[in-house]
Design an enzyme around this catalytic site. Structure first.
Site, mmCIF file in Angstrom:
data_model
loop_
_atom_site.group_PDB
_atom_site.id
_atom_site.type_symbol
_atom_site.label_atom_id
_atom_site.label_comp_id
_atom_site.label_asym_id
_atom_site.label_seq_id
_atom_site.Cartn_x
_atom_site.Cartn_y
_atom_site.Cartn_z
ATOM 1 N N GLU A 109 9.818 17.323 -25.204
ATOM 2 C CA GLU A 109 9.104 17.741 -23.977
ATOM 3 C C GLU A 109 9.607 19.110 -23.506
ATOM 4 O O GLU A 109 8.845 19.881 -22.922
ATOM 5 C CB GLU A 109 9.256 16.693 -22.868
ATOM 6 N N GLU A 111 -4.480 16.511 -11.980
ATOM 7 C CA GLU A 111 -5.060 16.807 -13.290
ATOM 8 C C GLU A 111 -6.584 16.923 -13.210
ATOM 9 O O GLU A 111 -7.316 16.264 -13.936
ATOM 10 C CB GLU A 111 -4.650 15.724 -14.310
ATOM 11 N N LYS A 149 7.364 22.582 -14.890
ATOM 12 C CA LYS A 149 6.620 21.373 -14.489
ATOM 13 C C LYS A 149 6.196 21.469 -13.023
ATOM 14 O O LYS A 149 5.056 21.159 -12.659
ATOM 15 C CB LYS A 149 7.474 20.119 -14.719
ATOM 16 N N LYS A 170 3.152 11.105 -11.653
ATOM 17 C CA LYS A 170 2.343 10.199 -12.491
ATOM 18 C C LYS A 170 3.113 8.906 -12.667
ATOM 19 O O LYS A 170 4.268 8.912 -13.094
ATOM 20 C CB LYS A 170 2.093 10.824 -13.870
ATOM 21 N N HIS A 197 -0.047 15.028 -26.952
ATOM 22 C CA HIS A 197 -0.020 13.656 -26.448
ATOM 23 C C HIS A 197 -1.184 12.802 -26.940
ATOM 24 O O HIS A 197 -1.044 11.590 -27.073
ATOM 25 C CB HIS A 197 0.013 13.648 -24.917
ATOM 26 N N ARG A 252 -3.011 20.969 -15.369
ATOM 27 C CA ARG A 252 -2.002 19.953 -15.654
ATOM 28 C C ARG A 252 -2.234 19.302 -17.017
ATOM 29 O O ARG A 252 -1.295 18.868 -17.675
ATOM 30 C CB ARG A 252 -1.987 18.888 -14.543
ATOM 31 N N ARG A 285 0.811 -1.235 0.000
ATOM 32 C CA ARG A 285 0.000 0.000 0.000
ATOM 33 C C ARG A 285 0.840 1.278 0.000
ATOM 34 O O ARG A 285 0.361 2.360 0.335
ATOM 35 C CB ARG A 285 -0.973 0.031 1.176
ATOM 36 N N ASN A 345 -0.094 17.879 -21.659
ATOM 37 C CA ASN A 345 -0.303 16.824 -22.651
ATOM 38 C C ASN A 345 -0.450 17.366 -24.064
ATOM 39 O O ASN A 345 -1.001 16.690 -24.930
ATOM 40 C CB ASN A 345 -1.536 15.995 -22.278
ATOM 41 N N HIS A 371 8.446 7.942 -27.268
ATOM 42 C CA HIS A 371 7.376 8.796 -26.749
ATOM 43 C C HIS A 371 7.584 10.259 -27.194
ATOM 44 O O HIS A 371 6.658 10.903 -27.697
ATOM 45 C CB HIS A 371 7.349 8.698 -25.224
ATOM 46 N N HIS A 409 0.026 9.517 -28.303
ATOM 47 C CA HIS A 409 -0.311 8.201 -27.739
ATOM 48 C C HIS A 409 -0.928 7.305 -28.807
ATOM 49 O O HIS A 409 -0.698 6.096 -28.831
ATOM 50 C CB HIS A 409 -1.264 8.348 -26.548
HETATM 51 P P1 NAD Z 1 13.091 5.144 -21.739
HETATM 52 O O1 NAD Z 1 12.856 5.086 -20.308
HETATM 53 O O2 NAD Z 1 12.682 3.991 -22.576
HETATM 54 O O3 NAD Z 1 14.653 5.392 -21.974
HETATM 55 C C1 NAD Z 1 15.120 5.504 -23.289
HETATM 56 C C2 NAD Z 1 16.303 4.574 -23.579
HETATM 57 O O4 NAD Z 1 17.490 5.195 -23.120
HETATM 58 C C3 NAD Z 1 16.239 3.228 -22.925
HETATM 59 O O5 NAD Z 1 16.776 2.263 -23.795
HETATM 60 C C4 NAD Z 1 17.146 3.409 -21.714
HETATM 61 O O6 NAD Z 1 17.683 2.200 -21.255
HETATM 62 C C5 NAD Z 1 18.199 4.297 -22.272
HETATM 63 N N1 NAD Z 1 18.886 5.162 -21.319
HETATM 64 C C6 NAD Z 1 18.310 5.809 -20.292
HETATM 65 N N2 NAD Z 1 19.219 6.607 -19.720
HETATM 66 C C7 NAD Z 1 20.376 6.445 -20.383
HETATM 67 C C8 NAD Z 1 21.665 7.005 -20.257
HETATM 68 N N3 NAD Z 1 21.932 7.943 -19.374
HETATM 69 N N4 NAD Z 1 22.629 6.586 -21.091
HETATM 70 C C9 NAD Z 1 22.346 5.646 -22.049
HETATM 71 N N5 NAD Z 1 21.146 5.095 -22.243
HETATM 72 C C10 NAD Z 1 20.172 5.507 -21.402
HETATM 73 O O7 NAD Z 1 12.424 6.434 -22.405
HETATM 74 P P2 NAD Z 1 12.127 7.898 -21.867
HETATM 75 O O8 NAD Z 1 12.011 8.728 -23.075
HETATM 76 O O9 NAD Z 1 13.045 8.290 -20.790
HETATM 77 O O10 NAD Z 1 10.693 7.744 -21.194
HETATM 78 C C11 NAD Z 1 9.547 7.465 -21.939
HETATM 79 C C12 NAD Z 1 8.462 7.006 -21.008
HETATM 80 O O11 NAD Z 1 8.159 8.045 -20.089
HETATM 81 C C13 NAD Z 1 7.172 6.657 -21.692
HETATM 82 O O12 NAD Z 1 6.715 5.433 -21.194
HETATM 83 C C14 NAD Z 1 6.231 7.776 -21.297
HETATM 84 O O13 NAD Z 1 4.897 7.353 -21.253
HETATM 85 C C15 NAD Z 1 6.754 8.148 -19.959
HETATM 86 N N6 NAD Z 1 6.429 9.513 -19.550
HETATM 87 C C16 NAD Z 1 5.895 9.668 -18.310
HETATM 88 C C17 NAD Z 1 5.604 10.932 -17.848
HETATM 89 C C18 NAD Z 1 5.099 11.129 -16.450
HETATM 90 O O14 NAD Z 1 4.700 12.232 -16.099
HETATM 91 N N7 NAD Z 1 5.119 10.103 -15.623
HETATM 92 C C19 NAD Z 1 5.874 12.049 -18.645
HETATM 93 C C20 NAD Z 1 6.426 11.848 -19.913
HETATM 94 C C21 NAD Z 1 6.707 10.564 -20.340
HETATM 95 N N1 GLY Z 2 3.634 14.513 -18.596
HETATM 96 C C1 GLY Z 2 2.316 14.867 -18.232
HETATM 97 C C2 GLY Z 2 2.147 15.140 -16.772
HETATM 98 O O1 GLY Z 2 3.022 14.963 -15.987
HETATM 99 O O2 GLY Z 2 1.075 15.515 -16.380
#
Ligand code: NAD
Ligand code: GLY
Length: 370
Positions: free
Chosen positions: A191, A243, A233, A149, A255, A248, A127, A252, A272, A259
């Site tokens: 972003e 949101e 942010k 998120k 997005h 917030r 939890r 997006n 992404h 998506h």
């Molecule tokens: P990712 O986490 O897949 O990382 C991208 C690639 O880079 C991976 O292969 C990873 O292993 C590699 N990598 C990471 N750091 C590295 C480094 N320092 N050196 C070498 N390689 C490295 O992709 P991302 O773009 O970081 O994240 C995308 C995800 O984030 C999506 O799932 C998206 O939905 C999510 N997201 C979430 C939010 C939120 O608010 N929670 C906001 C935007 C995106």
């Molecule tokens: N990336 C969208 C949010 O954090 O709300």
């Protein structure tokens, strides 16, 4: 605007008792004492992936152990396609097998995929257990690690299963970005550009001037872009944590279309950030069709994204398929699709008032054709 980012900056996400710091700086990973100061007990599960464990995880685990912290490394397979139930279960299996208790802190070391899945595990294991985000991609440092998120994907929609769950701290070591592949750097820039478009025109103008420095990973430019993005942010999250008020939702921009690209193409094919970039162009075109942006505003959006080596058209899934995929978006409310559009450059707004034919035309105009 001149970059005034310092070697190390601390920002704050102000959320009452859920407030936390965002530490941004070079080589913060080496500062084990600071990291350890956020732990309620000297026990952590270090969740990362196969790529990052040898790059940064192993050294971090060793440093924490030297500091007297018990470390359970959990290494997930690398990729968006593994932001799923089996990978989440891999985390739970390891935590249970090693009898991790409620004071065990989950550390998410990686990009947004690791951050989101680890965050969801932290929100739900027994939890809720403490969480520290150590983002290692530009995208994660400027966006996903901040704001709480957390989620995994479902075959029918991205980020459909998740929770809001704030970390104890975000520690963004900018030195980790030196090993980031160029395509991932560009995805993060999408972003960064987004913040300029939704609420910070001076930042967008700074990006137009400095995008080449960011492509070249100039440390001062990168530090400034990360800091300014996190300031944006943090302000948005503080105003509308869950949101609920429409503030917030502006994060997006692009997005809904993005998506649809990600799930329509199959998770992992388009990054992404790439999908968001192309989606922001559709949003800009839609804003133009509704008489809000001028053609040269759309040109500025396209130009800065192109210069950041990002896609500016969407793959040819057909306008009908896009409409179907977008029907699963979380911004659908009462069966009606809602869109983030631009009232003017640097000012986004949320609306459900988009005529179907205008939407279809903007999609058609944005589809990539050889
Ligand atoms: P990712 O986490 O897949 O990382 C991208 C690639 O880079 C991976 O292969 C990873 O292993 C590699 N990598 C990471 N750091 C590295 C480094 N320092 N050196 C070498 N390689 C490295 O992709 P991302 O773009 O970081 O994240 C995308 C995800 O984030 C999506 O799932 C998206 O939905 C999510 N997201 C979430 C939010 C939120 O608010 N929670 C906001 C935007 C995106
Ligand atoms: N990336 C969208 C949010 O954090 O709300």
């Amino acid at each position: 605007m001149s970059p005034r980012a310092h070697p190390q900056t601390t920002l704050h996400v102000s959320l009452g008792e859920r407030s936390y710091p965002i530490l941004i700086g070079e080589s913060l990973l080496a500062d084990t004492a600071t990291l350890a100061s956020f732990l309620p007990a000297p026990r952590v599960a270090l969740v990362t992936n196969d790529t990052l464990y040898p790059l940064y995880g192993e050294a971090l685990a060793a440093a924490l152990r030297q500091h007297g912290v018990h470390v359970l490394p959990i290494c997930l397979p690398d990729g968006e396609q593994f932001k799923d139930w089996p990978a989440l279960n891999q985390i739970f299996d390891a935590l249970l097998e090693h009898a991790c208790d409620r004071k065990t802190t989950l550390i998410a070391l990686g990009g947004g995929v690791i951050g989101d899945i680890t965050g969801f595990a932290a929100a739900t294991y027994q939890r809720g257990v403490p969480l520290i985000q150590i983002p290692t991609t530009l995208l994660a440092q400027v966006d996903s690690s901040v704001g709480g998120k957390t989620a995994i994907n479902h075959p029918r929609g991205k980020n459909m299963i998740g929770a809001f769950y704030q970390p104890q701290a975000v520690i963004a070591d900018t030195a980790t970005l030196t090993t980031l592949p160029p395509r991932e750097l560009a995805a993060g820039l999408a972003e960064v550009i987004k913040y300029g478009l939704i609420r910070d025109l001076p930042f967008f103008e700074w990006l137009e001037t400095n995008i080449d420095a960011l492509n070249a990973r100039d440390p001062a430019a990168m530090a400034f872009a990360i800091q300014r993005s996190c300031e944006n942010k943090a302000a948005v999250v503080a105003a509308d944590e869950r949101e609920e008020t429409g503030v917030r939702a502006l994060l997006n921009l692009g997005h809904t279309f993005g998506h649809a690209i990600e799930s329509g193409m199959g998770y992992g094919k388009w990054l992404h950030g790439e999908a968001v970039a192309a989606g922001m162009v559709v949003a800009a075109r839609l804003s133009q069709s509704m008489g809000l942006l001028r053609a040269d505003d759309v040109g500025r959006v396209v130009s800065v994204l192109e210069r950041a080596h990002l896609p500016v058209s969407i793959p040819d899934l057909g306008a009908g398929r896009y409409l179907e995929l977008m029907g699963h978006d979380k911004k659908v409310e009462g069966g009606k699709l809602r869109f983030i559009l631009m009232r003017e450059m640097g000012k986004a707004f949320l609306t459900a008032d988009v005529a179907q034919d205008v939407l279809e035309t903007a999609l058609e105009q944005s589809i990539h054709r050889d």
